[in-house]
Every structure is written in C-alpha cells, then in structure tokens.
Write an enzyme that holds these catalytic residues in place. Sequence first.
Site, PDB file in Angstrom:
ATOM      1  N   HIS A 125      -3.319   7.181   3.002  1.00 15.61           N
ATOM      2  CA  HIS A 125      -3.712   5.871   2.483  1.00 15.61           C
ATOM      3  C   HIS A 125      -5.096   5.537   3.063  1.00 15.61           C
ATOM      4  O   HIS A 125      -5.341   5.705   4.253  1.00 15.61           O
ATOM      5  CB  HIS A 125      -2.670   4.833   2.898  1.00 15.61           C
ATOM      6  CG  HIS A 125      -3.096   3.439   2.590  1.00 15.61           C
ATOM      7  ND1 HIS A 125      -3.589   3.068   1.362  1.00 15.61           N
ATOM      8  CD2 HIS A 125      -3.123   2.316   3.358  1.00 15.61           C
ATOM      9  CE1 HIS A 125      -3.895   1.791   1.387  1.00 15.61           C
ATOM     10  NE2 HIS A 125      -3.632   1.307   2.585  1.00 15.61           N
ATOM     11  N   ASN A 155     -10.281  -0.218   0.537  1.00 18.33           N
ATOM     12  CA  ASN A 155      -8.830  -0.096   0.493  1.00 18.33           C
ATOM     13  C   ASN A 155      -8.336  -0.720  -0.813  1.00 18.33           C
ATOM     14  O   ASN A 155      -8.382  -1.943  -0.963  1.00 18.33           O
ATOM     15  CB  ASN A 155      -8.246  -0.807   1.718  1.00 18.33           C
ATOM     16  CG  ASN A 155      -6.730  -0.785   1.765  1.00 18.33           C
ATOM     17  OD1 ASN A 155      -6.085  -0.406   0.794  1.00 18.33           O
ATOM     18  ND2 ASN A 155      -6.166  -1.194   2.888  1.00 18.33           N
ATOM     19  N   CYS A 204       0.810  -1.227   0.000  1.00 25.83           N
ATOM     20  CA  CYS A 204       0.000   0.000   0.000  1.00 25.83           C
ATOM     21  C   CYS A 204       0.840   1.273   0.000  1.00 25.83           C
ATOM     22  O   CYS A 204       0.336   2.351  -0.285  1.00 25.83           O
ATOM     23  CB  CYS A 204      -0.948   0.006   1.200  1.00 25.83           C
ATOM     24  SG  CYS A 204      -1.985  -1.447   1.239  1.00 25.83           S
TER      25      CYS A 204
HETATM   26  N1  COA Z   1     -18.466  -8.630  10.709  1.00 29.64           N
HETATM   27  C1  COA Z   1     -18.894  -8.941  11.935  1.00 29.64           C
HETATM   28  N2  COA Z   1     -18.061  -9.286  12.920  1.00 29.64           N
HETATM   29  C2  COA Z   1     -16.755  -9.319  12.659  1.00 29.64           C
HETATM   30  C3  COA Z   1     -16.237  -9.021  11.398  1.00 29.64           C
HETATM   31  C4  COA Z   1     -17.141  -8.662  10.401  1.00 29.64           C
HETATM   32  N3  COA Z   1     -16.755  -8.337   9.148  1.00 29.64           N
HETATM   33  N4  COA Z   1     -14.878  -9.136  11.436  1.00 29.64           N
HETATM   34  C5  COA Z   1     -14.560  -9.517  12.667  1.00 29.64           C
HETATM   35  N5  COA Z   1     -15.684  -9.631  13.412  1.00 29.64           N
HETATM   36  C6  COA Z   1     -15.810 -10.007  14.811  1.00 29.64           C
HETATM   37  C7  COA Z   1     -14.644 -10.843  15.288  1.00 29.64           C
HETATM   38  O1  COA Z   1     -14.857 -12.208  14.976  1.00 29.64           O
HETATM   39  C8  COA Z   1     -14.684 -10.582  16.771  1.00 29.64           C
HETATM   40  O2  COA Z   1     -15.689 -11.362  17.349  1.00 29.64           O
HETATM   41  P1  COA Z   1     -15.455 -12.031  18.800  1.00 29.64           P
HETATM   42  O3  COA Z   1     -15.275 -10.875  19.739  1.00 29.64           O
HETATM   43  O4  COA Z   1     -16.708 -12.784  18.993  1.00 29.64           O
HETATM   44  O5  COA Z   1     -14.229 -12.876  18.650  1.00 29.64           O
HETATM   45  C9  COA Z   1     -15.155  -9.119  16.860  1.00 29.64           C
HETATM   46  O6  COA Z   1     -15.792  -8.839  15.602  1.00 29.64           O
HETATM   47  C10 COA Z   1     -14.032  -8.137  17.057  1.00 29.64           C
HETATM   48  O7  COA Z   1     -12.990  -8.461  16.174  1.00 29.64           O
HETATM   49  P2  COA Z   1     -11.690  -7.623  16.080  1.00 29.64           P
HETATM   50  O8  COA Z   1     -10.713  -8.306  15.194  1.00 29.64           O
HETATM   51  O9  COA Z   1     -11.265  -7.269  17.494  1.00 29.64           O
HETATM   52  O10 COA Z   1     -12.243  -6.312  15.388  1.00 29.64           O
HETATM   53  P3  COA Z   1     -11.508  -4.924  15.203  1.00 29.64           P
HETATM   54  O11 COA Z   1     -12.291  -3.883  15.875  1.00 29.64           O
HETATM   55  O12 COA Z   1     -10.037  -5.030  15.499  1.00 29.64           O
HETATM   56  O13 COA Z   1     -11.662  -4.695  13.636  1.00 29.64           O
HETATM   57  C11 COA Z   1     -10.412  -4.783  11.607  1.00 29.64           C
HETATM   58  C12 COA Z   1     -11.061  -5.593  12.719  1.00 29.64           C
HETATM   59  C13 COA Z   1      -9.750  -5.743  10.613  1.00 29.64           C
HETATM   60  C14 COA Z   1     -11.472  -3.948  10.905  1.00 29.64           C
HETATM   61  C15 COA Z   1      -9.328  -3.852  12.244  1.00 29.64           C
HETATM   62  O14 COA Z   1      -8.476  -4.588  13.090  1.00 29.64           O
HETATM   63  C16 COA Z   1      -8.505  -3.135  11.223  1.00 29.64           C
HETATM   64  O15 COA Z   1      -9.003  -2.304  10.482  1.00 29.64           O
HETATM   65  N6  COA Z   1      -7.164  -3.397  11.146  1.00 29.64           N
HETATM   66  C17 COA Z   1      -6.304  -2.786  10.182  1.00 29.64           C
HETATM   67  C18 COA Z   1      -6.405  -3.539   8.877  1.00 29.64           C
HETATM   68  C19 COA Z   1      -5.843  -2.767   7.701  1.00 29.64           C
HETATM   69  O16 COA Z   1      -5.980  -1.570   7.597  1.00 29.64           O
HETATM   70  N7  COA Z   1      -5.220  -3.500   6.765  1.00 29.64           N
HETATM   71  C20 COA Z   1      -4.688  -2.965   5.565  1.00 29.64           C
HETATM   72  C21 COA Z   1      -3.404  -2.262   5.795  1.00 29.64           C
HETATM   73  S1  COA Z   1      -2.803  -1.531   4.354  1.00 29.64           S
END
Ligand code: COA
Length: 332
Positions: A259, A289, A112
């Site tokens: 980004h 993204n 990215c």
């Molecule tokens: N829909 C519903 N529930 C979801 C889900 C979705 N799409 N994705 C994850 N969950 C659930 C998980 O299973 C978890 O459930 P649990 O508590 O029962 O285990 C809960 O939601 C929380 O998950 P978590 O991983 O803690 O969520 P989060 O708030 O960290 O959000 C991301 C997840 C991926 C959105 C976040 O971590 C993120 O944006 N990270 C950066 C990723 C990124 O930018 N990547 C590209 C870089 S260039």
Amino acid sequence: MRGIRIIGTGMYVPDTVASNDWLSTILDTNDEWIYSRTGIRERRISTDKPNFYMAEQASLAAVKNSGIDPSEIDLVLAATCSPDFFYPALSCLVQHTVGAVNAAAFDINSACTGFINALDTASRFLEDSDYRNILIVASERLAPHCDYTDRSASILFGDGAGAAVVTKNNKPMWSYLNAKGDYFNALYCKVDQSRSNCPLLKEDTVPEGLIDSEAKTHTLQMNGKAVYKFAVDAMQTAVTKVLEKSGLTKEDIDLYIPHQANARIIESAVKGLGLPEEKVYVNLEKRGNTSSACIPTCLAELGEAGRLKDGMKICLVGFGAGLTSGAIVFEQ
Ligand code: COA
C-alpha cells in the site's frame, strides 16, 4: 484457497496535478518537508468528476484488456471508503456502465486495505462453479474528505482508481487478513447526521470521549504517529504471516506491492523484513496515497509495462483505517 489469475488491469487518474509546490501556496508547508517525510511530490485531484466516474473508467479499461465479454463477468466487487452515494453500492454503477449484465455486485469498505479484502473475497467466490470471472475495482475520491487547512493529513492523499479482472487459476494463493477495531479512532471520517429534520433525533449520538468532539464531520481525521507505528508493524506481521502460510521464503517472491501510504513506512517495513528493495514496487511519488486504489493502480502500471508475467509470485500488502491490514500471495 482458490488461486486467481489477473487477465486484465486498468486504471484512471484525474488530469489535475496537485504538486507539493501548489500545496505550499495554500498551506504552511513546502516540497522539502513533504518529500522527505512522505516520498510524495504530487498527487492527482478529481476536481469535477465523481468517484464512480473514475471507477467506471478503470473498470472499462480492465475489461477491455481482459478480452472477455462484459456479459461473462459474474461478480463486480468495488472497494471504496469515499463513495458518492451511501447507496446504491458503487459496484452497481460500475456493473451498469461496463455492461456486466449477468453480474452480482456489492461493495467492500476496509479503507486502504479494500483491494486486499476484495481479492480475498474474489478467491472465495471463485471456489464456487457459478463464478468464473470477477471484476474488482478500487476507487477513491478523497479530496472532498480532506481538510486543506490540516497540513499533516491533506498532503498525503490523492484521487484515482484501479481495476482488475480475475479468473480461476489452479496455482496457489494464500491470504492473511486482520483488523484492530480498538484503533478505530486513529483514522476516521464521521458522517454528518445533523441534517435530519426528525424532531426526535438528538444532534450527536457518538458517546463522549470516543472521538474528538471538535472533529469536523465528513472530514478525514488522523493520528499520524499512531497510524505510522501501526502501519510499520502491520505490514511486517502480514507479510510474515502470509509467507508462513505459503511455505515460501521472502526470496521466492518475485514482486512485492505494498500500500502506497508513505515511503518511510514502506522503507521501514521492507528493512525490518529484509526484503530485496528491487522487488518492491513504489509509485507514490506521483500519485500520493489513493487508499484502496493504490495497489490496483500499481498492478495496472505493471500490466501496462508488460511486467505481470505468468508464473510470477506476487505479494500484496496493505493497511488502513479500521485499523485493518492484510497480505496476499498468489502465483499469476
Ligand atoms: N509541512 C510542514 N510541517 C509540518 C507538516 C507539513 N505538511 N505537517 C506537520 N508539520 C509539522 C508539525 O506541525 C510538527 O511541528 P512542531 O514540531 O512544531 O509541532 C512537525 O512538523 C513534526 O510533526 P509530526 O506530526 O511529528 O511529523 P511526522 O514526522 O510524524 O510526519 C506524517 C507526519 C503524517 C507525515 C506521519 O506521521 C505519517 O506519515 N503518518 C502515517 C500517516 C498515513 O500513512 N496515513 C494513511 C494510512 S492508510
């Protein structure tokens, strides 16, 4: 470093819209969860066109908008982490299609952060009198890499391409680039080497413990929490460092283009840096993204809207797999 002036921008996004509601039909998720956690409502997916097609369309538009003849392009730089071919480079396909018959061509892969690294590279080439005009294109077709049973990663990504033709400018430019390879396994996509029929080859050459041994090959693997934390810190560090180098204050900057990974990452970094929100351009609600293509598609949208004005001070900041990060400040 040598200043750059953007003389043409272009973009391409596929027609197929994959909304959060559509994702909810194939995954255990919903619009409310995705939008509140990411700021994304929909993304585009290239169902039937390769990555190079998108790169070519964005590039043709940028060259047309620049008003220069394709033969006047001296270098084509393509940023991608989702190429159709291991080789040749994506930039070679683009060079052929746009008719940049006098140009050299090579690719840059820093995921990215690709467009930022490519723009930095372009500036350094423009120091040399052999290079006057450079076409930079960033293009990603990530849908084939995403696992659409993995609801935490597949909801984030979209396909698209953005391009810019840049030329020399006597106005200043500064850049700060960084990589933290120790975080390489926070976001990766492993090549499938099991297809070889060489009887001497062992099936898996990646040492045990380096990555998840169960990880599917050719599939994006992400530790969302680790990337999130890295991203908020990296964006703040990159902007702080590049502003320090420039001697400019955050108020001197007219436009920030981050980004477009996640609205919450952008909001946290913007808040941490104390940037004026109205100067920060965000388009991820409708695009998701698109990796390296995020920043140049923002530039293309702004160019199209007549919002890229001469004399503007612009700050681009990105981060991505590697983990890489970087920021550039230039005066248009
Ligand atoms: N829909 C519903 N529930 C979801 C889900 C979705 N799409 N994705 C994850 N969950 C659930 C998980 O299973 C978890 O459930 P649990 O508590 O029962 O285990 C809960 O939601 C929380 O998950 P978590 O991983 O803690 O969520 P989060 O708030 O960290 O959000 C991301 C997840 C991926 C959105 C976040 O971590 C993120 O944006 N990270 C950066 C990723 C990124 O930018 N990547 C590209 C870089 S260039």
